[in-house]
Design a protein around this motif. Sequence first.
Motif, PDB file in Angstrom:
ATOM      1  N   LEU A   1       0.825  -1.213   0.000  1.00 51.52           N
ATOM      2  CA  LEU A   1       0.000   0.000   0.000  1.00 51.52           C
ATOM      3  C   LEU A   1       0.857   1.260   0.000  1.00 51.52           C
ATOM      4  N   VAL A   2       1.933   1.256   0.787  1.00 46.51           N
ATOM      5  CA  VAL A   2       2.829   2.414   0.815  1.00 46.51           C
ATOM      6  C   VAL A   2       3.482   2.590  -0.558  1.00 46.51           C
TER       7      VAL A   2
ATOM      8  N   THR B   1       1.000   3.945  -3.008  1.00 46.81           N
ATOM      9  CA  THR B   1       0.725   5.354  -2.706  1.00 46.81           C
ATOM     10  C   THR B   1       1.859   6.240  -3.196  1.00 46.81           C
TER      11      THR B   1
ATOM     12  N   GLY C   1       1.687   6.437  -6.929  1.00 50.11           N
ATOM     13  CA  GLY C   1       0.579   7.295  -7.358  1.00 50.11           C
ATOM     14  C   GLY C   1       0.883   8.761  -7.162  1.00 50.11           C
ATOM     15  N   VAL C   2       1.486   9.098  -6.027  1.00 47.27           N
ATOM     16  CA  VAL C   2       1.858  10.495  -5.772  1.00 47.27           C
ATOM     17  C   VAL C   2       2.891  10.952  -6.804  1.00 47.27           C
TER      18      VAL C   2
ATOM     19  N   GLY D   1       8.342   4.061  -5.697  1.00 44.17           N
ATOM     20  CA  GLY D   1       7.112   3.373  -5.310  1.00 44.17           C
ATOM     21  C   GLY D   1       7.044   1.971  -5.890  1.00 44.17           C
TER      22      GLY D   1
END
Length: 68
Positions: A17-18, A21, A24-25, A39
Amino acid sequence: MHHGSTPAAWTAVIMALVGLTIGGVGLVPEPNWVIFWIGVGVTIAAGIVGPVMSAAGLGAKRAEADHH
């Protein structure tokens, strides 16, 4: 029955999940490819860390996992 609630499973899921994220950022609002690939690296590492932790005894026991 723990339904996969083990340290290995939780660590792998949280890392994934990290990583997703971060990736995505890295794509919003303009693609920052360095952050995106960091990521991706964290997400791939999650797929490695989970099984390694499980093999180290922090995952579900095979006999327990087979009983439904």
